[in-house]
Design a protein around this motif. Structure first.
Motif: not given
Length: 677
Positions: A406, A508, A511-512, A540, A546
């Motif tokens: 990621y 995972y 990342i957001e 994204f 993810p």
């Protein structure tokens, strides 16, 4: 708020107290006491950081002084904390990795006579790094900056009876002084033009600084902010081992393996990355500085990866991997993707600490033989080390769903979306680096854990050649003939398991919020014209989060390049081991260049070290021998002797000689007096 300030202070102070107790009272509290007080200190720091994280998530941040050191005119030199999303991220990474290293050290350094001293040093290192990342002003930042440099000097040269360790720690110290000189000049410019060392004050004046020019050389004007940012980045080049100030980091492997994990994973080498991310309000106003950052990072990412392909020392392979990954982080900074750089810093901290500690586990099992050519087939003897190493290696090469994927994939996309002039070269470098990383990572993995067993004989030969060495020495040992390796104690493999978990899932999960949410929104400034992160966010959300990002990656160039790197290393070292030897023979000139690390060390020894020695000899011959001894000491003695030889003719002892002299003198005086009238 007062209660929270006490907790903020507890985070760096707990490791410091543990360090003092282990260092000054190590003999009284014993080996067990030393590791308990330091581990307890770092554990308190980690769990307090978790509590502070909850407070920051609730929207509470802090920026203020704790102590005023001195006041000069209107300038205050203070110790203060800035607790925000960036700080708390670094606090958690540093304290967690440090805690794992502390636990691991119990097993790794069990037989070392410097046991208490080592625990004192690594705890002091943790304190120094925390003071750096928690600072709210340039003064405290510089204190933490220099403190981690000092303690790294002590740790790299921990086995001070070995000349190679002393050479390595001096090299690290001196190379970092070069970077720190630029860093100090940058801080000086900040103070000169803003009248403050406080981050908030300096950042608020950044738009004004962007309008100013300075003359370094008469007749040539330079943008003040570009010069300042480049000077600050020179400090980051030294601390984060960027080309050409990278030469100290591979040699720092002379220190014990736990400090390799501590220096190269979450602490010292990431200080430069953190600093540039913190300085985003300054760097964003200078495209020139950003282009320099991106270019230097790209060179480091690709060309340091090439060096990892020819290394045979298990720790040096991982060290060159660190250099390459630091290059990736630096490229992200240049692309204005500061949050991506910090995200990769975090994910890299876990899997790189895992790989270093796994390498240490292998070294213990091999009785301190570090040559991967003497290993092979260790999978069945070290099952925990094997599986955790595999997880770390897969994360490092950017395998989809692993944490490294990621962050690494986001860096590649951010560079592609950048509009800087150096983008094309940087994009090629980070893309080619994917193949290179996969190749050297799995070259090491296959040679260590798979294939035929090559240990025993080499270890016997090493013992015969070198004899027994000091406790804790990592070189020239090995297994005796017929001896089999085995998994080390639980204090060694438990940190591997605990580090493998975030290496699998942390990317995972985070990342957001870290890249596309509000986590760094109020901390990192990005100029409107730098749209790389905006394009990344659209892409994204376009693929669907993810999970979909990882699935989509199976059709992307980085995945196929990584797969090709793994496949080529498997063919070369598992199926057709004669191919590498043939390639080495055909491309012997390139191999020699890589084996000599582009001759940087030899050039530095010849030009800088040799030049310094030549300058010293010249100053000695002219300054000491000719000027001081020859002219000032011996010259004055000769002058006195000459005058004495002349004047002794006047000291005859005859009264009429003296009377004649007096008459002549009186005549001369009367003549002068008469002429003046």
């Amino acid at each position: 708020m007062k209660d929270m300030q006490a907790l903020y202070l507890l985070v760096p102070m707990a490791p410091l107290v543990g360090s003092i107790l282990a260092g000054l009272f190590g003999r009284k509290i014993g080996r067990a006491g030393a590791h308990w007080v330091t581990i307890l200190g770092v554990a308190i720091s980690f769990f307090t950081s978790l509590y502070i994280l909850q407070d920051v998530l609730a929207g509470h941040v802090f920026n203020g002084p704790l102590y005023t050191w001195m006041t000069v005119a209107d300038i205050k030199f203070e110790v203060g904390f800035l607790i925000d999303q960036l700080t708390v991220t670094m606090m958690l990474v540093v304290t967690f990795v440090s805690l794992m290293v502390h636990i691991y050290t119990i097993g790794y350094m069990a037989d070392d006579p410097g046991y208490q001293r080592f625990f004192s040093y690594i705890s002091l290192f943790t304190f120094s790094m925390l003071m750096l990342v928690m600072s709210n002003n340039f003064l405290q930042l510089f204190f933490g900056w220099e403190a981690v440099g000092l303690v790294s000097y002590l740790l790299i040269g921990f086995w001070y009876t070995r000349p190679t360790a002393i050479y390595a720690n001096l090299k690290a110290f001196l190379v970092n002084r070069v970077g720190d000189f630029g860093f100090l000049l940058g801080i000086g410019l900040v103070l000169m033009y803003t009248g403050s060392l406080d981050y908030a004050t300096v950042f608020s004046k950044a738009p004004e600084l962007a309008q100013l020019n300075i003359q370094i050389f008469a007749g040539h004007e330079w943008a003040l902010l570009s010069v300042t940012c480049i000077l600050l980045f020179i400090g980051a080049m030294g601390k984060s081992a960027q080309f050409p100030l990278h030469v100290w980091l591979p040699d720092s492997m002379e220190g014990p393996t736990p400090i390799s994990a501590l220096i190269h994973a979450a602490t010292m080498v990431t200080a430069g990355i953190f600093m540039v991310a913190r300085m985003s309000p300054l760097f964003e106003l200078s495209d020139t500085a950003l282009s320099v950052v991106m270019t230097i990072g790209a060179i480091t990412a690709l060309f340091m990866g090439f060096l990892g392909m020819v290394q045979n020392d298990i720790k040096r392979v991982v060290a060159y991997s660190t250099l390459s990954q630091l290059g990736y982080m630096t490229v992200a900074l240049g692309a204005s993707a500061y949050s991506v750089a910090v995200f990769h810093l975090m994910t890299h901290a876990f899997f790189k600490a895992l790989l270093f500690l796994a390498a240490g586990s292998v070294i213990i099992a091999m009785h301190h033989d570090q040559d991967i050519r003497n290993m092979g087939g260790l999978r069945k003897y070290l099952p925990i080390t094997w599986i955790t190493s595999l997880i770390g290696s897969l994360a490092l090469i950017g395998t989809p769903f692993f944490s490294g994927f990621y962050s690494k994939d986001s860096i590649i996309e951010a560079v592609h979306a950048s509009h800087l002039a150096s983008r094309d070269f940087a994009y090629f470098a980070v893309l080619a680096g994917v193949f290179v990383t996969a190749f050297y990572s799995f070259r090491m993995y296959f040679l260590v854990f798979h294939g035929e067993e090559r240990f025993g004989k080499a270890g016997h030969d090493a013992h015969e050649a070198h004899g027994d060495e000091e406790p804790g020495d990592e070189h020239h040992h090995g297994l005796a003939p017929g001896e089999k390796p085995h998994e080390p104690a639980w204090v060694v493999w438990l940190p591997l398991v605990l580090l493998a978990i975030p290496s699998l899932i942390i990317g995972y999960l985070t990342i957001e919020p870290m890249l596309f949410g509000d986590w760094f929104k109020s901390v990192i400034f990005i100029a409107p014209e730098h749209e790389a992160m905006k394009e990344l966010a659209e892409e994204f959300h376009g693929v669907g989060g993810p999970g979909a990002m990882a699935l989509h990656a199976f059709m992307s160039a980085p995945f196929w390049l990584a797969l090709a790197g793994v496949a080529v290393s498997w063919v070369f070292y598992m199926k057709k081991p004669e191919i590498p030897a043939k390639i080495k023979e055909i491309f012997s000139a390139i191999y020699t260049l890589l084996d000599n690390k582009y001759y940087f060390d030899k050039f530095n020894d010849w030009f800088f070290a040799g030049g310094a020695r030549g300058l010293g000899r010249g100053l000695w011959r002219f300054g000491d021998v000719t000027l001081i001894d020859g002219l000032m000491v011996n010259g004055t003695a000769k002058l006195v002797g000459f005058v004495s030889r002349f004047t002794r003719h006047l000291q005859s002892g005859y009264v009429y000689h003296y009377a004649f002299t007096m008459i002549i003198g009186v005549c001369l005086l009367l003549t002068v007096w008469y002429n003046r009238i």
